[in-house]
Design an enzyme around this catalytic site. Structure first.
Site, PDB file in Angstrom:
ATOM      1  N   ARG A   1     -14.948   1.197   8.029  1.00 31.19           N
ATOM      2  CA  ARG A   1     -13.541   1.411   7.648  1.00 31.19           C
ATOM      3  C   ARG A   1     -12.676   0.954   8.802  1.00 31.19           C
ATOM      4  NH1 ARG A   1     -11.026   6.724   4.949  1.00 31.19           N
ATOM      5  NH2 ARG A   1     -11.993   5.610   3.220  1.00 31.19           N
TER       6      ARG A   1
ATOM      7  N   HIS B   1     -10.270  -1.493  -1.058  1.00 32.97           N
ATOM      8  CA  HIS B   1     -11.082  -0.265  -1.017  1.00 32.97           C
ATOM      9  C   HIS B   1     -12.116  -0.372  -2.145  1.00 32.97           C
ATOM     10  CE1 HIS B   1     -12.317   3.622  -0.002  1.00 32.97           C
ATOM     11  NE2 HIS B   1     -11.280   4.344  -0.350  1.00 32.97           N
TER      12      HIS B   1
ATOM     13  N   GLN C   1     -14.317   2.616  -3.506  1.00 30.16           N
ATOM     14  CA  GLN C   1     -13.542   3.534  -4.332  1.00 30.16           C
ATOM     15  C   GLN C   1     -13.478   3.025  -5.776  1.00 30.16           C
ATOM     16  OE1 GLN C   1     -11.874   6.590  -3.378  1.00 30.16           O
ATOM     17  NE2 GLN C   1     -11.989   6.731  -5.600  1.00 30.16           N
TER      18      GLN C   1
ATOM     19  N   ASP D   1      -1.806   6.526  -6.094  1.00 31.02           N
ATOM     20  CA  ASP D   1      -2.354   6.665  -4.738  1.00 31.02           C
ATOM     21  C   ASP D   1      -1.186   7.078  -3.852  1.00 31.02           C
ATOM     22  OD1 ASP D   1      -3.886   6.473  -2.410  1.00 31.02           O
ATOM     23  OD2 ASP D   1      -3.757   4.285  -2.299  1.00 31.02           O
TER      24      ASP D   1
ATOM     25  N   CYS E   1      -7.471   8.477  -5.841  1.00 27.51           N
ATOM     26  CA  CYS E   1      -8.603   8.369  -4.906  1.00 27.51           C
ATOM     27  C   CYS E   1      -8.608   9.494  -3.882  1.00 27.51           C
ATOM     28  CB  CYS E   1      -8.588   7.012  -4.226  1.00 27.51           C
ATOM     29  SG  CYS E   1      -7.149   6.711  -3.180  1.00 27.51           S
TER      30      CYS E   1
ATOM     31  N   ARG F   1     -18.163   8.748  -5.765  1.00 31.22           N
ATOM     32  CA  ARG F   1     -18.255   7.893  -4.568  1.00 31.22           C
ATOM     33  C   ARG F   1     -19.723   7.803  -4.129  1.00 31.22           C
ATOM     34  NH1 ARG F   1     -13.886   7.224  -1.241  1.00 31.22           N
ATOM     35  NH2 ARG F   1     -15.289   5.743  -0.226  1.00 31.22           N
TER      36      ARG F   1
HETATM   37  N1  NVA Z   1      -4.226   3.671   0.236  1.00 30.30           N
HETATM   38  C1  NVA Z   1      -4.805   4.794   0.935  1.00 30.30           C
HETATM   39  C2  NVA Z   1      -6.158   5.110   0.410  1.00 30.30           C
HETATM   40  C3  NVA Z   1      -6.799   6.320   1.029  1.00 30.30           C
HETATM   41  C4  NVA Z   1      -8.210   6.552   0.588  1.00 30.30           C
HETATM   42  C5  NVA Z   1      -4.855   4.493   2.423  1.00 30.30           C
HETATM   43  O1  NVA Z   1      -5.183   3.357   2.789  1.00 30.30           O
HETATM   44  O2  NVA Z   1      -4.562   5.378   3.214  1.00 30.30           O
END
Ligand code: NVA
Length: 306
Positions: free
Chosen positions: A100, A127, A130, A223, A263, A291
Site C-alpha cells: 500500500r 484499489h 477492494q 467512499d 469500502c 476482502r
Molecule cells: N479512497 C480511500 C479508500 C480507503 C480504503 C482512501 O484512499 O483513503
C-alpha cells in the site's frame, strides 16, 4: 511473472476465474495451502490500514503462509533506500509482495525489480483488491454481475472511482460515476474503462447529477470524500461534496432491492448517512469479510501463473 497492480491486469475471463476461486475458498477456508512451507508474503504499508492488513494477514495464514509485516515508515522506501533496492531485497525474502503506497509508479517500479508477484494493496490511483471483494459481495447478493447497473457517488477522482470504472467494466457492469465538478476521474481513465466495456457489454459513464446516477441502480457505492493523503483539503471538500451524500432520500431513487457498498472507513453523516450504512440495504460487513476471500484468490492465482 504476473502482478496485480490495477484492476484491468485481469482479463474478463481471469476476473471471473478469480471470483469463482474466491467463492470456493470462502466455502472451504482451510483446505487450500498453496503457501505451505510456510512461504512468506511481505505486506508493506506506507499509509494507514485496518481491513487490508487484517484480511491479508489472516488470508495468508489460511493459505499456509507467513505474513511478514513491513512498516513503511521504518523502511523509508524511496527515502532511506530506493524502491529498486527494496524490491531486490524483499524479492529474496518473500514469495510475494503486497504494498500500500502513494504513487502508482512506485508500485510499478517494485514489480519491475522484485522478481516475485506484486499486489496493489491501494495506491493513489487504484484499489483493485477492494474491487474483487466488492464484486464477490455483489455476486453473492445478486447472483450475477454482467448487466447490473452500479452508481458510484462521491469522489470519482480517487482510487475507488478509478477501480470501479475498470473492474466494473471488466465484469460487464454499467458503471455510472457521479462526482462534483473537479472531482471526476481523468478522461483517460473513462476511455480505458469504456474500451473494456465495449468487449464485455458493460458501460462506463460520468453522470454529474447524483439523482440521475442513482435512479434504477442495482448497486449504490460511495467512499470517503477525503482519501488518505488529502487530509488538508477536508474543509473545502466537505462543502463541495455535500450534495453527493448517500442519504435515504438519494437511495430511494435506486432499485427497490438495491444494495449499498462502502469500502470503509466510513464517516456517518458525511458521505453516507448512518441509517443507510447501518440499514437493511447495506452489505458492508460482508464486503469487509470478503476482502480475505478475494485476496486469497488473487494470491493463489498469481502463484499459479508464475
Ligand atoms: N479512497 C480511500 C479508500 C480507503 C480504503 C482512501 O484512499 O483513503
Amino acid at each position: 511473472m504476473r502482478h496485480f497492480l490495477a484492476d484491468d491486469d485481469l482479463s474478463p475471463a481471469e476476473q471471473a476465474q478469480v471470483l469463482d476461486l474466491a467463492a470456493e475458498l470462502k466455502a472451504a477456508p482451510y483446505d487450500a495451502k498453496p503457501l505451505a512451507g510456510p512461504r512468506t508474503v511481505a505486506m508493506i504499508f506506507d499509509k494507514q490500514t485496518l481491513r487490508t492488513q487484517a484480511s491479508f494477514a489472516a488470508g495468508i495464514a489460511e493459505l499456509g503462509g507467513h505474513p511478514m509485516l513491513v512498516d513503511g515508515a521504518l523502511a523509508g522506501i524511496g527515502v532511506r533506500e530506493s524502491v529498486h533496492d527494496v524490491a531486490k531485497v524483499l524479492g529474496r525474502q518473500a514469495s510475494m509482495i503486497v504494498w500500500r503506497t502513494y504513487a502508482q509508479s512506485r508500485l510499478e517500479e517494485m514489480a519491475e525489480h522484485a522478481g516475485v508477484p506484486v499486489v496493489n494493496a491501494l495506491t493513489d490511483d487504484f484499489h483493485p483488491c477492494q474491487l474483487l471483494a466488492d464484486l464477490l459481495t455483489i455476486r453473492e447478493h445478486k447472483q450475477r454481475l454482467a448487466g447490473l447497473s452500479v452508481a458510484f457517488v462521491g469522489d470519482g477522482a480517487c482510487n475507488m472511482g478509478n477501480s470501479w470504472l475498470l473492474a466494473g467494466a471488466t465484469a460487464g457492469m454499467h458503471v455510472r460515476l457521479s462526482s462534483p465538478e473537479g472531482y471526476a476521474p481523468d478522461r483517460e481513465m473513462v476511455e480505458r474503462a469504456a474500451a473494456i466495456a465495449a468487449q464485455t457489454g458493460g458501460s462506463a459513464t460520468l453522470e454529474p447529477n447524483p439523482v440521475t446516477a442513482v435512479t434504477g441502480a442495482d448497486v449504490v457505492v460511495t467512499d470517503t470524500w477525503i482519501s488518505m493523503g488529502k487530509e488538508d483539503e477536508a474543509a473545502a471538500r466537505a462543502a463541495v461534496f455535500a450534495p453527493y451524500s448517500l442519504t435515504s432520500r438519494l437511495l430511494a431513487h435506486a432499485a427497490d432491492d438495491a444494495i449499498v457498498l462502502h469500502c470503509l472507513p466510513a464517516y456517518r453523516g458525511k458521505e453516507i448517512d448512518a441509517e443507510v450504512l447501518d440499514g437493511p440495504q447495506s452489505v458492508v460487513w460482508d464486503e469487509a469479510e470478503n476482502r480475505r476471500h478475494a485476496q486469497k484468490a488473487i494470491l493463489t492465482f498469481l502463484l499459479e501463473a508464475r
